[in-house]
Design an enzyme around this catalytic site. Structure first.
Site, PDB file in Angstrom:
ATOM      1  N   ASN A  96     -10.299  41.697 -55.933  1.00  0.00           N
ATOM      2  CA  ASN A  96     -10.119  41.118 -57.268  1.00  0.00           C
ATOM      3  C   ASN A  96      -9.502  39.744 -57.070  1.00  0.00           C
ATOM      4  OD1 ASN A  96      -9.510  40.390 -59.872  1.00  0.00           O
ATOM      5  ND2 ASN A  96      -8.157  42.121 -60.285  1.00  0.00           N
ATOM      6  N   LYS A 132      -6.145  40.288 -55.018  1.00  0.00           N
ATOM      7  CA  LYS A 132      -5.774  41.671 -54.749  1.00  0.00           C
ATOM      8  C   LYS A 132      -6.881  42.335 -53.945  1.00  0.00           C
ATOM      9  CE  LYS A 132      -3.242  42.231 -59.113  1.00  0.00           C
ATOM     10  NZ  LYS A 132      -3.167  42.987 -60.398  1.00  0.00           N
ATOM     11  N   ARG A 184     -14.383  42.850 -58.435  1.00  0.00           N
ATOM     12  CA  ARG A 184     -14.144  42.891 -59.876  1.00  0.00           C
ATOM     13  C   ARG A 184     -14.464  41.518 -60.452  1.00  0.00           C
ATOM     14  NH1 ARG A 184      -8.947  41.392 -63.307  1.00  0.00           N
ATOM     15  NH2 ARG A 184      -9.623  42.178 -65.335  1.00  0.00           N
ATOM     16  N   HIS A 224     -11.386  45.245 -69.790  1.00  0.00           N
ATOM     17  CA  HIS A 224     -10.832  46.505 -69.273  1.00  0.00           C
ATOM     18  C   HIS A 224     -11.889  47.605 -69.219  1.00  0.00           C
ATOM     19  CE1 HIS A 224      -6.659  45.117 -70.887  1.00  0.00           C
ATOM     20  NE2 HIS A 224      -6.764  44.813 -69.599  1.00  0.00           N
ATOM     21  N   GLY A 236      -0.933  47.746 -70.903  1.00  0.00           N
ATOM     22  CA  GLY A 236      -0.268  47.125 -69.779  1.00  0.00           C
ATOM     23  C   GLY A 236       0.155  45.735 -70.210  1.00  0.00           C
ATOM     24  N   ARG A 267       0.369  37.531 -74.616  1.00  0.00           N
ATOM     25  CA  ARG A 267      -0.715  37.150 -75.532  1.00  0.00           C
ATOM     26  C   ARG A 267      -0.394  37.623 -76.947  1.00  0.00           C
ATOM     27  NH1 ARG A 267      -5.030  39.785 -71.571  1.00  0.00           N
ATOM     28  NH2 ARG A 267      -5.113  38.209 -69.938  1.00  0.00           N
ATOM     29  N   GLY A 300       0.982  52.616 -70.874  1.00  0.00           N
ATOM     30  CA  GLY A 300       0.436  53.857 -71.427  1.00  0.00           C
ATOM     31  C   GLY A 300       0.709  55.070 -70.567  1.00  0.00           C
ATOM     32  N   ASN A 316       3.342  55.348 -68.393  1.00  0.00           N
ATOM     33  CA  ASN A 316       4.738  55.521 -67.995  1.00  0.00           C
ATOM     34  C   ASN A 316       5.781  55.395 -69.099  1.00  0.00           C
ATOM     35  OD1 ASN A 316       4.103  55.794 -65.137  1.00  0.00           O
ATOM     36  ND2 ASN A 316       3.593  53.622 -65.204  1.00  0.00           N
ATOM     37  N   GLU A 361      -9.110  51.785 -61.579  1.00  0.00           N
ATOM     38  CA  GLU A 361     -10.224  50.846 -61.669  1.00  0.00           C
ATOM     39  C   GLU A 361     -10.844  50.555 -60.304  1.00  0.00           C
ATOM     40  OE1 GLU A 361      -9.382  47.683 -64.896  1.00  0.00           O
ATOM     41  OE2 GLU A 361      -7.402  48.420 -64.320  1.00  0.00           O
TER      42      GLU A 361
END
Length: 397
Positions: A10, A17, A90, A179, A209, A240, A331, A333, A383
């Site tokens: 990614n 990543k 990705r 996503h 997230g 955002r 979502g 944790n 993902e």
């Protein structure tokens, strides 16, 4: 020797990543991150068999290329390079051109580059990372997996804006959604948990997230999603703003704001950070709220209210609803966030099982509502596994 290892990459504008994934089991053999590209502190860090290590990159030169070269050396040192069967990338934006995973060739790469005007922060960086990987692994097939692909099944009533049609026809202005790999994965996993086939499953997936979006999944396919032409739309996020009256932009421009000012305010200074004045991290928001910070409390309330409001609105996309599915870093944790969202949905019969909600954290899945009430569950996303599986499926097609 494994014959199912896929290297997942990614590539971002200032980071890269990577993860070496077993496409059959989903296990990550190696994970890593190159960061601070373009700065003197650029580095690569990785984790292998529980051990962490890192190294600095040269202050000058192409940091994406350096990171890939260091990755190649690392794979050779660990004896893993020869076991890799494919590379999956990705890619954030596939526009209407890409509705599924594709093998990368020069034509596909040019198409991804041409879509840069729809994702100027992401697609150019993907192209840089892909080219670096193609140079480093010229003998391996490489595949592009698109964030937008899952949402290409949305009906026209969901993806069209109420704008002159020439804006869609000339510039491709429509809701694309993002996503997609996460929404796809957790909806598939939810079907397994429910004991149903994917094409008979109807869920609302809630990816929360630093970036956040919601998706109505009807019979296994995306029917609507909260992000739009760009990832700025929809929910309030870490930095955002989410949905916004466009008249505010006109008003600020009349006060002398320029495009750069607006982009900074809407994408980097808003959300949790902007409302709280403290942090973009949800954990910090919850901690400050519990200590009585009013800005953090307001940020938490706006976020959870908007999440619940979107969930409620997406019920109209479905004839029936099997479950609400929470995923993503928040979502999966954040017990307080899930609890607050379910309280907002009490009119629909949702009742939190506090013990189950407490248990379903840090990688644990589970139903978090009381028996004989509408179901909400937590499913950790993966993902990278989706990208690995899609790549291997095309490899063997």
């Amino acid at each position: 020797m494994s014959h199912s290892l896929v290297l997942v990459i990614n590539s971002g504008s200032s980071s890269l990543k990577f993860a070496l994934i077993d496409a059959v089991s989903g296990d990550a053999r190696l994970t890593g991150l190159g960061e601070c590209f373009g700065l003197s502190e650029a580095s690569v860090s990785w984790k292998y068999e529980g051990e962490k290590a890192s190294c600095a990159l040269d202050a000058t030169g192409n940091h994406h290329q350096q990171a890939i070269e260091r990755l190649v050396t690392l794979l050779e040192e660990l004896g893993l390079k020869q076991d890799i069967i494919a590379i999956g990338h990705r890619v954030v934006h596939g526009g209407e051109r890409f509705s599924q995973t594709v093998k990368i060739d020069e034509h596909v790469l040019n198409e991804i580059d041409a879509l840069s005007e729809l994702a100027p922060l992401h697609n150019p960086a993907h192209v840089i990372g892909i080219r670096a990987a193609m140079q480093a692994f010229p003998y391996l097939p490489q595949y592009a997996v698109f964030d937008t692909a899952f949402h290409q099944t949305m009906p026209a009533k969901a993806y069209h804006y109420a704008l002159p049609q020439k804006l869609y026809q000339n510039y491709g202005i429509r809701r694309y959604g993002f996503h997609g790999t996460s929404h796809y994965f957790v909806s598939q996993e939810a079907a397994k948990q429910l004991g149903k086939s994917a094409d008979a499953t109807n869920v609302i997936t809630v990816h929360l997230g630093n970036g956040a979006s919601i998706c109505a999944v009807r019979e296994g396919k995306s029917a609507d999603t909260s992000m739009g032409f760009t990832p700025t739309a929809g929910l309030m996020m870490g930095t955002r703003c989410g949905d916004l009256d466009p008249g505010i932009i006109d008003f600020l421009m009349s006060k002398g704001w320029n495009q750069a000012d607006l982009q900074q305010a809407l994408n980097k200074d808003a959300g949790f950070l902007g409302v709280s004045g403290l942090t973009s991290d949800c954990r910090g928001i919850v901690e400050a709220m519990e200590q009585g910070h009013e800005g953090a409390k307001l940020a938490f309330e706006i976020f959870t209210y908007r999440v619940a409001k979107y969930i409620a609105s997406y019920m109209v996309s479905l004839d029936e609803l099997d479950a609400i599915v929470f995923t993503g870093g928040i979502g999966e944790n954040s017990l307080p966030v899930r609890s607050a969202v379910l309280k907002h949905l009490k009119i629909f019969g949702y009742r939190e099982d506090t013990a189950a909600n407490e248990k379903a954290r840090f990688g644990e899945k589970g139903v978090i509502t009381k028996p004989n009430t509408p179901m909400a569950m937590v499913i950790p996303t993966n993902e990278e596994w989706v990208i690995a599986r899609e790549s291997m499926a095309l490899l063997h097609a």
